[in-house]
Design a protein around this motif. Structure first.
Motif, PDB file in Angstrom:
ATOM      1  N   ASN A   6       0.995  -0.742   0.414  1.00  0.00           N
ATOM      2  CA  ASN A   6       0.332   0.319  -0.083  1.00  0.00           C
ATOM      3  C   ASN A   6       0.328   0.914   0.141  1.00  0.00           C
ATOM      4  OD1 ASN A   6      -2.334  -1.175  -0.010  1.00  0.00           O
ATOM      5  ND2 ASN A   6      -3.105  -1.664   2.242  1.00  0.00           N
ATOM      6  N   ALA A   7       2.528   1.395   1.006  1.00  0.00           N
ATOM      7  CA  ALA A   7       3.064   2.675   1.048  1.00  0.00           C
ATOM      8  C   ALA A   7       3.719   2.733  -0.517  1.00  0.00           C
ATOM      9  CB  ALA A   7       3.597   2.071   1.693  1.00  0.00           C
ATOM     10  N   LYS A   8       3.870   1.421  -1.470  1.00  0.00           N
ATOM     11  CA  LYS A   8       4.322   1.599  -2.356  1.00  0.00           C
ATOM     12  C   LYS A   8       3.137   2.055  -3.576  1.00  0.00           C
ATOM     13  CE  LYS A   8       7.869  -2.129  -2.648  1.00  0.00           C
ATOM     14  NZ  LYS A   8       8.509  -2.564  -2.817  1.00  0.00           N
ATOM     15  N   LYS A   9       2.034   1.709  -3.422  1.00  0.00           N
ATOM     16  CA  LYS A   9       1.267   2.423  -4.315  1.00  0.00           C
ATOM     17  C   LYS A   9       1.066   3.667  -4.046  1.00  0.00           C
ATOM     18  CE  LYS A   9      -1.548  -2.088  -4.916  1.00  0.00           C
ATOM     19  NZ  LYS A   9      -2.965  -2.733  -4.866  1.00  0.00           N
ATOM     20  N   LYS A  10       0.804   4.451  -2.902  1.00  0.00           N
ATOM     21  CA  LYS A  10       0.671   5.764  -2.783  1.00  0.00           C
ATOM     22  C   LYS A  10       2.200   6.321  -3.331  1.00  0.00           C
ATOM     23  CE  LYS A  10      -2.410   5.297   1.106  1.00  0.00           C
ATOM     24  NZ  LYS A  10      -2.741   5.721   2.631  1.00  0.00           N
ATOM     25  N   ILE A  11       3.013   5.639  -2.411  1.00  0.00           N
ATOM     26  CA  ILE A  11       4.146   6.642  -3.368  1.00  0.00           C
ATOM     27  C   ILE A  11       4.190   6.503  -5.032  1.00  0.00           C
ATOM     28  CG2 ILE A  11       6.794   6.484  -3.741  1.00  0.00           C
ATOM     29  CD1 ILE A  11       7.123   5.373  -1.082  1.00  0.00           C
ATOM     30  N   ILE A  12       4.001   5.792  -5.710  1.00  0.00           N
ATOM     31  CA  ILE A  12       3.643   5.147  -7.080  1.00  0.00           C
ATOM     32  C   ILE A  12       2.565   7.257  -7.355  1.00  0.00           C
ATOM     33  CG2 ILE A  12       2.857   4.349  -9.185  1.00  0.00           C
ATOM     34  CD1 ILE A  12       4.487   1.836  -7.921  1.00  0.00           C
ATOM     35  N   GLN A  13       1.721   6.473  -6.338  1.00  0.00           N
ATOM     36  CA  GLN A  13       0.341   7.558  -7.234  1.00  0.00           C
ATOM     37  C   GLN A  13       0.565   9.558  -7.074  1.00  0.00           C
ATOM     38  OE1 GLN A  13      -2.609   6.444  -4.782  1.00  0.00           O
ATOM     39  NE2 GLN A  13      -3.241   4.840  -6.298  1.00  0.00           N
ATOM     40  N   ILE A  14       1.732   9.983  -5.937  1.00  0.00           N
ATOM     41  CA  ILE A  14       2.031  10.669  -5.609  1.00  0.00           C
ATOM     42  C   ILE A  14       2.793  11.307  -6.331  1.00  0.00           C
ATOM     43  CG2 ILE A  14       3.412  11.999  -3.739  1.00  0.00           C
ATOM     44  CD1 ILE A  14       1.885  10.173  -1.438  1.00  0.00           C
ATOM     45  N   GLY A  15       3.647   9.938  -7.304  1.00  0.00           N
ATOM     46  CA  GLY A  15       5.210  10.373  -8.511  1.00  0.00           C
ATOM     47  C   GLY A  15       4.194  11.064  -9.438  1.00  0.00           C
ATOM     48  N   ILE A  16       3.066  10.335  -9.551  1.00  0.00           N
ATOM     49  CA  ILE A  16       2.298  10.499 -11.108  1.00  0.00           C
ATOM     50  C   ILE A  16       1.485  11.347 -10.694  1.00  0.00           C
ATOM     51  CG2 ILE A  16      -0.131   9.786 -11.928  1.00  0.00           C
ATOM     52  CD1 ILE A  16       1.037   6.775 -11.489  1.00  0.00           C
ATOM     53  N   ILE A  17       0.732  11.978  -9.426  1.00  0.00           N
ATOM     54  CA  ILE A  17       0.375  13.470  -8.881  1.00  0.00           C
ATOM     55  C   ILE A  17       1.442  14.805  -8.922  1.00  0.00           C
ATOM     56  CG2 ILE A  17      -0.730  14.509  -7.783  1.00  0.00           C
ATOM     57  CD1 ILE A  17      -2.133  11.988  -6.662  1.00  0.00           C
ATOM     58  N   ILE A  18       2.029  14.620  -9.202  1.00  0.00           N
ATOM     59  CA  ILE A  18       3.428  15.892  -8.468  1.00  0.00           C
ATOM     60  C   ILE A  18       3.928  15.307 -10.167  1.00  0.00           C
ATOM     61  CG2 ILE A  18       5.876  16.176  -8.438  1.00  0.00           C
ATOM     62  CD1 ILE A  18       5.825  14.684  -5.149  1.00  0.00           C
ATOM     63  N   PHE A  19       3.956  14.423 -11.159  1.00  0.00           N
ATOM     64  CA  PHE A  19       4.405  15.006 -12.118  1.00  0.00           C
ATOM     65  C   PHE A  19       3.286  15.238 -13.300  1.00  0.00           C
ATOM     66  CE2 PHE A  19       4.009  12.958 -17.037  1.00  0.00           C
ATOM     67  CZ  PHE A  19       5.232  13.319 -17.144  1.00  0.00           C
ATOM     68  N   VAL A  20       2.362  15.202 -13.134  1.00  0.00           N
ATOM     69  CA  VAL A  20       1.085  15.441 -13.786  1.00  0.00           C
ATOM     70  C   VAL A  20       1.012  17.356 -13.659  1.00  0.00           C
ATOM     71  CG1 VAL A  20      -1.717  15.858 -13.999  1.00  0.00           C
ATOM     72  CG2 VAL A  20      -0.255  13.887 -13.846  1.00  0.00           C
ATOM     73  N   ILE A  21       1.282  17.399 -11.902  1.00  0.00           N
ATOM     74  CA  ILE A  21       1.259  19.156 -11.631  1.00  0.00           C
ATOM     75  C   ILE A  21       2.274  19.624 -12.254  1.00  0.00           C
ATOM     76  CG2 ILE A  21       1.107  20.867 -10.148  1.00  0.00           C
ATOM     77  CD1 ILE A  21       0.436  18.330  -7.870  1.00  0.00           C
ATOM     78  N   VAL A  22       3.374  19.358 -12.227  1.00  0.00           N
ATOM     79  CA  VAL A  22       4.734  19.844 -12.916  1.00  0.00           C
ATOM     80  C   VAL A  22       4.095  20.081 -14.502  1.00  0.00           C
ATOM     81  CG1 VAL A  22       6.825  19.322 -13.607  1.00  0.00           C
ATOM     82  CG2 VAL A  22       6.426  19.459 -11.401  1.00  0.00           C
ATOM     83  N   PHE A  23       3.622  19.105 -14.996  1.00  0.00           N
ATOM     84  CA  PHE A  23       3.955  19.362 -16.652  1.00  0.00           C
ATOM     85  C   PHE A  23       2.966  19.947 -16.941  1.00  0.00           C
ATOM     86  CE2 PHE A  23       1.447  17.508 -20.248  1.00  0.00           C
ATOM     87  CZ  PHE A  23       2.313  17.939 -20.988  1.00  0.00           C
ATOM     88  N   VAL A  24       1.448  20.470 -15.909  1.00  0.00           N
ATOM     89  CA  VAL A  24       0.358  21.356 -16.587  1.00  0.00           C
ATOM     90  C   VAL A  24       1.600  22.641 -16.097  1.00  0.00           C
ATOM     91  CG1 VAL A  24      -1.579  21.761 -15.492  1.00  0.00           C
ATOM     92  CG2 VAL A  24      -1.449  20.039 -15.853  1.00  0.00           C
ATOM     93  N   ALA A  25       2.098  22.549 -14.943  1.00  0.00           N
ATOM     94  CA  ALA A  25       2.963  23.978 -14.671  1.00  0.00           C
ATOM     95  C   ALA A  25       3.736  24.583 -16.584  1.00  0.00           C
ATOM     96  CB  ALA A  25       3.693  23.745 -13.916  1.00  0.00           C
ATOM     97  N   ILE A  26       4.517  23.140 -16.835  1.00  0.00           N
ATOM     98  CA  ILE A  26       4.960  23.315 -17.822  1.00  0.00           C
ATOM     99  C   ILE A  26       4.434  24.056 -19.600  1.00  0.00           C
ATOM    100  CG2 ILE A  26       6.784  22.811 -20.020  1.00  0.00           C
ATOM    101  CD1 ILE A  26       8.044  21.061 -17.056  1.00  0.00           C
ATOM    102  N   CYS A  27       3.135  23.185 -19.181  1.00  0.00           N
ATOM    103  CA  CYS A  27       2.453  23.701 -20.571  1.00  0.00           C
ATOM    104  C   CYS A  27       1.511  25.254 -20.235  1.00  0.00           C
ATOM    105  CB  CYS A  27       1.186  22.271 -20.626  1.00  0.00           C
ATOM    106  SG  CYS A  27       1.579  20.928 -21.049  1.00  0.00           S
ATOM    107  N   VAL A  28       0.932  25.518 -18.901  1.00  0.00           N
ATOM    108  CA  VAL A  28       0.635  26.997 -18.662  1.00  0.00           C
ATOM    109  C   VAL A  28       2.041  28.025 -18.552  1.00  0.00           C
ATOM    110  CG1 VAL A  28       0.474  28.643 -17.041  1.00  0.00           C
ATOM    111  CG2 VAL A  28      -1.383  26.062 -17.151  1.00  0.00           C
ATOM    112  N   ALA A  29       3.061  27.773 -19.123  1.00  0.00           N
ATOM    113  CA  ALA A  29       3.842  28.555 -19.215  1.00  0.00           C
ATOM    114  C   ALA A  29       4.589  28.743 -20.092  1.00  0.00           C
ATOM    115  CB  ALA A  29       5.730  28.679 -18.321  1.00  0.00           C
ATOM    116  N   ILE A  30       4.604  27.407 -21.264  1.00  0.00           N
ATOM    117  CA  ILE A  30       4.784  27.769 -22.146  1.00  0.00           C
ATOM    118  C   ILE A  30       4.079  28.548 -22.905  1.00  0.00           C
ATOM    119  CG2 ILE A  30       4.509  25.946 -24.523  1.00  0.00           C
ATOM    120  CD1 ILE A  30       6.147  24.002 -22.778  1.00  0.00           C
ATOM    121  N   VAL A  31       2.167  28.017 -22.545  1.00  0.00           N
ATOM    122  CA  VAL A  31       1.086  28.761 -23.677  1.00  0.00           C
ATOM    123  C   VAL A  31       1.478  30.503 -23.034  1.00  0.00           C
ATOM    124  CG1 VAL A  31      -1.567  28.909 -23.390  1.00  0.00           C
ATOM    125  CG2 VAL A  31      -0.300  27.232 -23.344  1.00  0.00           C
TER     126      VAL A  31
END
Length: 182
Positions: A6-31
């Motif tokens: 469960n801890a590994k799954k949560k860490i992976i989910q948090i990692g994915i959420i952080i990646f999506v947030i950073v990706f969206v922030a980069i896309c907003v900056a590019i736009v």
């Protein structure tokens, strides 16, 4: 063991959420960057248009060409920029040939076909500008000025069975002949 999974799954989910947030922030900056660059480019284009019009207004032919129905400041400046001094042409046929709107001549033996396609040997930018002028005159003539000679010429060409583009190309030569005679 279940807690570790469960801890590994949560860490992976948090990692994915952080990646999506950073990706969206980069896309907003590019736009935002692209939007800023687009606005700057539009400003530069408008400044260049104004300079082009001011330069064209210095020509003695500016008022003559601009007085033609359907041709505004920008098209007038573009025509003057591409054609230059209209008096350097001895006849309307020369200016039509300069723009590449003259018909091609195909010869075989004694037969001569003068009614071929346009030669396209001339200035392609002038041809493009004149085509736009023809479009404007025809569109405005249909609603505001149906007795305009170019619009009547267009209607005659359509009645002969010519395609829309063929008719507008013929109107381009008509506009050149009219401008030359002015």
């Amino acid at each position: 063991m279940a807690n570790v999974k469960n801890a590994k799954k949560k860490i992976i989910q948090i990692g994915i959420i952080i990646f999506v947030i950073v990706f969206v922030a980069i896309c907003v900056a590019i736009v935002q960057f692209s939007k800023h660059n687009l606005e700057e480019a539009k400003k530069q284009i408008n400044e260049l248009r104004e300079k082009m019009i001011e330069t064209a207004k210095q020509s003695p032919y500016y008022k003559i060409i601009n007085s033609f129905y359907g041709i505004g400041d920008i098209l007038t400046a573009e025509i003057l920029g591409e054609l230059g001094d209209i008096t350097r042409f001895d006849s309307p046929k020369e200016i039509i040939a300069f723009c590449g709107l003259d018909p091609t001549i195909k010869q075989s033996g004694k037969s001569i076909n003068v009614k071929g396609a346009i030669s396209k040997r001339g200035n392609k930018y002038a041809r493009y500008i004149l085509f736009n002028c023809s479009q404007m005159v025809v569109k405005l003539g249909a609603s505001n000025y149906p007795e305009h000679p170019v619009y009547i010429y267009y209607q005659n060409k359509k009645a002969e069975g010519k395609h829309y583009y063929e008719s507008l190309t013929a109107c381009s030569t008509k506009i050149l002949r009219m401008l030359y005679s002015m």
